[in-house]
Design a protein around this motif. Structure first.
Motif, short mmCIF file in Angstrom:
data_model
loop_
_atom_site.label_atom_id
_atom_site.label_comp_id
_atom_site.label_asym_id
_atom_site.label_seq_id
_atom_site.Cartn_x
_atom_site.Cartn_y
_atom_site.Cartn_z
N PHE A 104 0.85 -1.20 0.00
CA PHE A 104 0.00 0.00 0.00
C PHE A 104 0.88 1.24 0.00
O PHE A 104 2.06 1.17 0.34
CB PHE A 104 -1.02 0.00 1.15
CG PHE A 104 -0.44 -0.01 2.56
CD1 PHE A 104 0.14 1.12 3.11
CD2 PHE A 104 -0.54 -1.15 3.35
CE1 PHE A 104 0.64 1.13 4.41
CE2 PHE A 104 -0.04 -1.17 4.65
CZ PHE A 104 0.55 -0.03 5.18
N THR A 105 0.30 2.36 -0.38
CA THR A 105 1.06 3.59 -0.59
C THR A 105 1.09 4.45 0.69
O THR A 105 0.29 4.22 1.61
CB THR A 105 0.43 4.43 -1.71
OG1 THR A 105 -0.90 4.78 -1.30
CG2 THR A 105 0.38 3.66 -3.03
N PRO A 106 1.96 5.45 0.76
CA PRO A 106 1.98 6.35 1.93
C PRO A 106 0.63 7.04 2.15
O PRO A 106 0.24 7.29 3.29
CB PRO A 106 3.06 7.38 1.56
CG PRO A 106 3.95 6.67 0.60
CD PRO A 106 3.06 5.74 -0.18
N GLU A 107 -0.10 7.33 1.07
CA GLU A 107 -1.42 7.96 1.21
C GLU A 107 -2.37 7.04 1.98
O GLU A 107 -3.14 7.48 2.83
CB GLU A 107 -2.02 8.27 -0.17
CG GLU A 107 -1.30 9.34 -0.97
CD GLU A 107 0.06 8.88 -1.52
OE1 GLU A 107 0.19 7.69 -1.88
OE2 GLU A 107 0.99 9.71 -1.57
N THR A 108 -2.30 5.76 1.68
CA THR A 108 -3.14 4.79 2.39
C THR A 108 -2.72 4.69 3.85
O THR A 108 -3.55 4.60 4.75
CB THR A 108 -3.06 3.42 1.70
OG1 THR A 108 -3.63 3.55 0.40
CG2 THR A 108 -3.82 2.34 2.46
N ALA A 109 -1.41 4.73 4.10
CA ALA A 109 -0.92 4.68 5.48
C ALA A 109 -1.47 5.84 6.29
O ALA A 109 -1.84 5.70 7.45
CB ALA A 109 0.60 4.68 5.50
N GLU A 110 -1.54 7.01 5.66
CA GLU A 110 -2.06 8.19 6.35
C GLU A 110 -3.54 8.04 6.67
O GLU A 110 -4.01 8.48 7.72
CB GLU A 110 -1.85 9.43 5.48
CG GLU A 110 -0.96 10.45 6.13
CD GLU A 110 -0.54 11.52 5.15
OE1 GLU A 110 -1.42 12.28 4.71
OE2 GLU A 110 0.66 11.55 4.82
N ALA A 111 -4.26 7.38 5.77
CA ALA A 111 -5.70 7.21 5.95
C ALA A 111 -6.03 6.11 6.96
O ALA A 111 -7.17 5.99 7.41
CB ALA A 111 -6.36 6.91 4.61
N ARG A 112 -5.05 5.30 7.31
CA ARG A 112 -5.28 4.17 8.23
C ARG A 112 -4.31 4.30 9.39
O ARG A 112 -3.18 3.82 9.33
CB ARG A 112 -5.07 2.84 7.48
CG ARG A 112 -6.12 2.59 6.41
CD ARG A 112 -5.82 1.33 5.63
NE ARG A 112 -6.80 1.12 4.58
CZ ARG A 112 -7.85 0.31 4.68
NH1 ARG A 112 -8.06 -0.39 5.77
NH2 ARG A 112 -8.70 0.19 3.67
N PRO A 113 -4.76 4.95 10.48
CA PRO A 113 -3.88 5.27 11.60
C PRO A 113 -3.14 4.05 12.14
O PRO A 113 -3.68 2.94 12.17
CB PRO A 113 -4.84 5.83 12.65
CG PRO A 113 -6.01 6.32 11.88
CD PRO A 113 -6.13 5.40 10.69
N GLY A 114 -1.91 4.29 12.57
CA GLY A 114 -1.10 3.24 13.19
C GLY A 114 -0.08 2.64 12.26
O GLY A 114 0.91 2.06 12.70
N ARG A 115 -0.33 2.80 10.94
CA ARG A 115 0.61 2.21 9.99
C ARG A 115 1.72 3.21 9.67
O ARG A 115 1.43 4.34 9.31
CB ARG A 115 -0.12 1.80 8.70
CG ARG A 115 -0.98 0.56 8.90
CD ARG A 115 -2.24 0.62 8.09
NE ARG A 115 -3.12 -0.50 8.40
CZ ARG A 115 -4.02 -0.51 9.39
NH1 ARG A 115 -4.15 0.54 10.18
NH2 ARG A 115 -4.78 -1.56 9.60
N GLU A 116 2.96 2.76 9.80
CA GLU A 116 4.11 3.60 9.45
C GLU A 116 4.67 3.12 8.12
O GLU A 116 5.10 1.96 8.02
CB GLU A 116 5.20 3.47 10.52
CG GLU A 116 4.80 4.06 11.85
CD GLU A 116 5.86 3.79 12.92
OE1 GLU A 116 7.02 3.48 12.57
OE2 GLU A 116 5.50 3.87 14.10
N HIS A 117 4.62 4.00 7.12
CA HIS A 117 5.15 3.63 5.81
C HIS A 117 6.65 3.85 5.80
O HIS A 117 7.14 4.88 6.25
CB HIS A 117 4.47 4.46 4.72
CG HIS A 117 4.47 3.78 3.39
ND1 HIS A 117 5.54 3.85 2.53
CD2 HIS A 117 3.55 2.99 2.78
CE1 HIS A 117 5.27 3.13 1.44
NE2 HIS A 117 4.07 2.60 1.57
N LEU A 118 7.40 2.88 5.29
CA LEU A 118 8.87 2.95 5.32
C LEU A 118 9.45 3.37 3.98
O LEU A 118 10.65 3.65 3.88
CB LEU A 118 9.44 1.58 5.72
CG LEU A 118 8.92 1.02 7.05
CD1 LEU A 118 9.41 -0.42 7.24
CD2 LEU A 118 9.36 1.89 8.22
N GLY A 119 8.61 3.40 2.93
CA GLY A 119 9.09 3.77 1.59
C GLY A 119 8.61 2.77 0.57
O GLY A 119 8.25 1.63 0.90
#
Ligand SMILES: [Zn+2]
Length: 283
Positions: free
Chosen positions: A70-85
């Motif tokens: 999933f993309t960083p945008e999705t990580a932002e929309a789903r709290p708790g997920r930290e996107h690493l790149g």
């Protein structure tokens, strides 16, 4: 070789798998055990972080990607997920930019497995018919189903299918020499796993979400999200069978979300600080 459009989405003639990488692209350190197992469990509030991975099966000049994150945008929309790149940046650093990824297996269509498909506009996508049917069917607006797949990703796959780039499978199939997919269901209707058989090596079974953690398949404990629980148990049996090689040798089952993977396998960052904590070799 399975290719729907000549010259597109095709592995080079004579391609054979040589290496398998696991690429970590996100993590959710605040997850607890109760989120991961079906039914009441003791000490359910105990910390049990979850990682998010894709897998890259590499060979001469080309690679097969298994799942699209999933993309960083999705990580932002789903709290708790930290996107690493982006996992595709890691693949590129390993020598496989998107032009060298003609083939993508989608194990199932939950949001955390489809996010970067739009970044691979020329790849052939291998997905089970039961999975496409479900996520374009009448139940997607109900309950958890409405949030666990990304509508834009599903629409992108529908469009790719009109474009002739989706290899819709009905059951087990060989998608390249030594690479087979196996329709197990359970977690989702069309959940499929990938078995990699490199000559002279024991099989590697990329379980994806047929077993999120080692504890699912090894302790016979279904994950909390199950389309059909009995088939999830059958999928555990199938994973154990798929891990056995032709000479009876025991191979490896690689769980889909278990941070233990990052301890068990060999870092493949090659000393590049940008890749530290992001990629491991399964061989
Ligand atoms: Zn998943």
């Amino acid at each position: 070789m399975r290719a729907l459009i000549p010259g597109r989405g095709t592995l080079p003639e004579g391609w054979m798998p040589e290496q398998v990488y696991v690429i970590r692209y996100a993590t959710r350190p605040t997850a607890v055990a109760a989120e991961h197992f079906m039914g009441h469990i003791a000490h359910g509030e105990a910390s049990m972080p979850i990682d998010y991975f894709v897998w890259l099966i590499t060979g001469p000049d080309a690679a097969i990607l298994v799942d699209a994150g999933f993309t960083p945008e999705t990580a932002e929309a789903r709290p708790g997920r930290e996107h690493l790149g982006s996992p595709l940046e890691v693949a590129k650093a390993l020598g496989y930019p998107v032009e060298r990824i003609p083939s993508v297996v989608v194990t199932h269509m939950h949001y955390d497995h489809t996010g970067y498909l739009g970044h691979l506009p020329d790849a052939t996508v291998h997905v089970q018919e039961a999975e496409m049917a479900f996520w374009t069917g009448r139940h997607v607006r109900r309950g958890l189903y409405a949030t666990i797949a990304h509508p834009d990703d599903v629409a992108g796959l529908v469009r790719a299918n009109f474009d002739g780039r989706v290899d819709i499978l009905s059951g087990d199939a060989e998608i390249a020499p030594g690479i087979t997919v196996h329709h197990l269901g359970g977690h989702t209707p069309g959940m499929q796993v990938v078995r990699v058989q490199i000559p002279g090596r024991a099989p590697i079974v990329l379980a994806s979400d047929a077993s999120h953690f080692d504890a699912n398949v090894c302790e016979d404990r279904p994950f909390s999200i199950a389309h059909e629980t009995p088939r999830m148990y059958d999928a555990f049996d199938a994973l154990h069978q798929l891990a056995v090689g032709t000479a009876g040798e025991r191979g490896t089952i690689v769980p889909g979300h278990d941070p233990a993977v990052t301890e068990r396998f060999t870092p493949a960052d090659g000393g590049d600080p940008r890749l530290a904590g992001r990629v491991w070799s399964l061989l």
